[in-house]
Design a protein around this motif. Structure first.
Motif, PDB file in Angstrom:
ATOM      1  N   ARG A 364       0.827  -1.206   0.000  1.00 40.69           N
ATOM      2  CA  ARG A 364       0.000   0.000   0.000  1.00 40.69           C
ATOM      3  C   ARG A 364       0.860   1.254   0.000  1.00 40.69           C
ATOM      4  O   ARG A 364       2.034   1.236   0.365  1.00 40.69           O
ATOM      5  CB  ARG A 364      -0.927   0.022   1.211  1.00 40.69           C
ATOM      6  N   THR A 365       0.224   2.365  -0.384  1.00 40.12           N
ATOM      7  CA  THR A 365       0.828   3.688  -0.312  1.00 40.12           C
ATOM      8  C   THR A 365      -0.046   4.543   0.591  1.00 40.12           C
ATOM      9  O   THR A 365      -1.245   4.715   0.325  1.00 40.12           O
ATOM     10  CB  THR A 365       0.944   4.323  -1.706  1.00 40.12           C
ATOM     11  N   THR A 366       0.542   5.068   1.673  1.00 41.17           N
ATOM     12  CA  THR A 366      -0.215   5.807   2.679  1.00 41.17           C
ATOM     13  C   THR A 366       0.197   7.270   2.688  1.00 41.17           C
ATOM     14  O   THR A 366       1.335   7.602   3.059  1.00 41.17           O
ATOM     15  CB  THR A 366       0.025   5.217   4.078  1.00 41.17           C
ATOM     16  N   PRO A 367      -0.672   8.200   2.261  1.00 42.48           N
ATOM     17  CA  PRO A 367      -0.350   9.629   2.387  1.00 42.48           C
ATOM     18  C   PRO A 367      -0.227  10.001   3.864  1.00 42.48           C
ATOM     19  O   PRO A 367      -1.088   9.642   4.684  1.00 42.48           O
ATOM     20  CB  PRO A 367      -1.544  10.323   1.732  1.00 42.48           C
ATOM     21  N   VAL A 368       0.847  10.717   4.226  1.00 43.60           N
ATOM     22  CA  VAL A 368       1.063  11.051   5.639  1.00 43.60           C
ATOM     23  C   VAL A 368       1.209  12.546   5.879  1.00 43.60           C
ATOM     24  O   VAL A 368       1.118  13.002   7.020  1.00 43.60           O
ATOM     25  CB  VAL A 368       2.294  10.312   6.205  1.00 43.60           C
ATOM     26  N   ASP A 369       1.451  13.336   4.831  1.00 41.72           N
ATOM     27  CA  ASP A 369       1.596  14.775   5.016  1.00 41.72           C
ATOM     28  C   ASP A 369       1.189  15.459   3.719  1.00 41.72           C
ATOM     29  O   ASP A 369       1.884  15.358   2.704  1.00 41.72           O
ATOM     30  CB  ASP A 369       3.033  15.141   5.385  1.00 41.72           C
ATOM     31  N   GLY A 370       0.057  16.160   3.759  1.00 44.62           N
ATOM     32  CA  GLY A 370      -0.460  16.814   2.559  1.00 44.62           C
ATOM     33  C   GLY A 370      -0.217  18.298   2.523  1.00 44.62           C
ATOM     34  O   GLY A 370      -0.792  19.000   1.684  1.00 44.62           O
TER      35      GLY A 370
END
Length: 562
Positions: A364-370
């Motif tokens: 998976r790819t998890t966005p952590v800082d947008g």
């Protein structure tokens, strides 16, 4: 990285070492025979005191005699009274200067010397540089011995000109552990580069062991690092025979366990192995040999450049072909990264994309800082991701592999922009490159963690990283070698780009110039330092010459590997 004495410098030895060309001196320096010393091409042999020398002659001659390391500074000791000669410790400290020192006669028996000190080495070999010279005053009390002036009192230590320090002193790392006891962490110390004889090796080894037992310094002091040696451990003796150094220790009333002995031996082996004539290290406790196997070596990353070309992430092979990375490659490429750090062995990556920072695993790819304006993130040895906006250097965000955020205090002030961050491979330190009102600035700090390994912040004690003065923004910074003893900084000026190197706890030097570089990445040693250029070519360094070496290849992204 360490400058050598040249014939021209040697010819000017008296003036440079005395520090003042307008002050006469009776202490001369002559050339001795060449000796096999790591950082010396020649040996400086100062003259002994001249008959009838004045008080100022004696003080100046003593300072000049600091170039003579032979027989434990035997010539320098001739300027002292017999009593002081026995107890004076030249290794007490080294005051390093690049401007003239000033001598002042206080009375017939008292003289002071004021040294504009640019760097200092303490009794444990710890090097501290001062961006602005600090005034240090050294006092001398003199008496007559058999009708000749001699120094009866002065602090331990010596005074050296910058031009000679790098030739007369040798940098040797002593090693500690990261808090998990799996990664070696170097702590650079400086020792006299005196002639290598059996006695000299024993003396050098003893100095290294004592520095190790004194514990880690500054930014990597506990709890950033760990040491296997119980507090109060002392060295009873060091013997070197047939390539084996036997270190006899006293550890108080404690009996070290086998695991502790293994760690002790590993630290000693790592710290002493650079000494000529030492191939193995054995440990004894209070005279009793204590055998213990060494720990298995830590695995390192693939030494080939890890890049993205088009939609493929892989390693550039020797023939410039791209070998796809089978563990994380497809998932990273799908995230369309701009840059980032990849730890293939741990199956995790932290990347910067057009939508922010994301953590990538095989599944998976998890966005952590947008947040907007983020610089490339960094990934530490414990799978924590660090991200920060360029325009807000204090606003760090730290998340674990599942995206859980923890409070983190970077303690950054004065920077107007932050340009690059990179955790050391062992997870103990953080390299930070930024911009303040005066120009580029950089430092390395320790990473403070709690007992569970959660990062809490950066240490207030920091290694200073020299950055060339320029009005242009700096470009990038990276660790040069796997154990993290040096860092490289990429800067630009009006005529192109340059790379500078900084030993942590040591000297700085240049590593050549290149053009239009946008990032720089280190792997295992200086020869593996790579830069990505604006035209996507990969440049490699050979000595101090950068070239787009065929078949270095090209890349849309050049990743940091962990």
């Amino acid at each position: 990285m360490i400058r050598r004495a040249t014939a021209a410098l040697l010819a000017a030895a008296v003036l440079l070492l005395a520090g003042c060309s307008d002050i006469p001196t009776s202490g001369k320096v002559q050339l001795g025979p060449t000796q096999d010393v790591k950082n010396q091409d020649v040996v400086l042999v100062p003259y002994e005191p001249a008959p009838g020398a004045s008080q100022t002659d004696i003080v100046q001659g003593f300072i000049t005699a600091a170039t003579g390391q032979q027989s434990d500074y035997a010539v320098a000791r001739e300027f002292l009274t017999p009593a002081l000669s026995k107890r004076w410790k030249p290794g007490g400290r080294v005051l390093i200067h690049d401007q003239a020192w000033q001598l002042k006669t206080v009375s017939d028996t008292s003289i002071t010397v004021t040294v504009p000190t640019t760097a200092e080495v303490d009794a444990d070999g710890v090097y501290t540089s001062y961006p602005t010279p600090r005034t240090k005053t050294v006092g001398f009390e003199l008496v007559k011995v058999d009708g000749e002036w001699r120094i009866a009192a002065t602090p331990d230590g010596i005074v050296l000109g910058t031009n000679y320090f790098g030739s007369l002193f040798s940098a040797r790392p002593v090693y500690f552990f990261d808090p998990t006891w799996t990664q070696p962490v170097p702590d650079l110390r400086w020792f006299p580069a005196s002639a290598i004889t059996t006695k000299g090796v024993v003396r050098a080894a003893t100095s290294v062991v004592r520095a190790l037992l004194a514990g880690p310094s500054g930014p990597i002091a506990q709890p950033v690092t760990a040491t296997a040696f119980p507090e109060g451990t002392t060295v009873r003796s060091v013997e070197v025979a047939q390539g084996v150094a036997t270190v006899d220790l006293h550890s108080g009333d404690l009996t070290p366990s086998l695991s502790t002995l293994r760690r002790m031996r590993q630290q000693l082996t790592d710290s002493l192995q650079s000494l000529k004539g030492v191939q193995q290290v054995q440990v004894a406790i209070d005279g009793t040999p204590r055998p213990a196997p060494l720990l298995p070596p830590a695995a390192g990353p693939n030494l080939n450049a890890l890049v993205m070309q088009g939609s493929t992430v892989g390693y550039l092979a020797a023939n410039s072909t791209l070998k796809p990375e089978p563990v994380l490659g497809k998932q990273i490429a799908a995230a369309k990264p701009i840059g980032g750090t990849v730890a293939v062995s741990r199956k995790i990556a932290a990347v910067l994309t057009g939508r922010g920072v994301a953590v990538v695993t095989p599944s998976r790819t998890t966005p952590v800082d947008g947040r907007s304006g983020l610089i490339e993130p960094t990934l530490d040895a414990h799978d924590w991701t660090y991200s920060v906006p360029m325009a807000d250097p204090a606003a760090w965000k730290v998340v674990d592999s599942r995206g859980r955020t923890v409070p983190f205090s970077a303690g950054i002030s004065g920077m107007v922009e932050i340009l690059a961050i990179e955790a050391s491979r062992d997870g103990t330190r953080m390299l930070v490159l930024g911009q303040d009102q005066a120009g580029p600035t950089a430092f390395v700090a320790g990473i403070i963690r709690d007992s569970a390994g959660t990062p809490l912040g950066l240490t207030a004690a920091r290694y200073s990283v020299a950055v060339p003065a320029t009005t242009n923004p700096a470009v990038d910074a990276t660790w040069v070698d796997p154990v993290g003893s040096s860092v490289a900084v990429l800067t630009q000026d009006d005529t192109g780009d340059s790379v500078s190197l900084q030993q942590l706890g040591g000297l700085s030097s240049g590593a050549g110039r290149l053009s239009t570089a946008v990032s720089i990445v280190g792997t295992s040693k200086l020869e593996d330092l790579r830069a990505r250029l604006e035209n996507s070519a990969i440049a490699e360094v050979s000595g101090t010459v950068w070239q787009t070496a065929d078949p270095a290849g090209t890349a849309d992204v050049l990743f940091v590997q962990r």
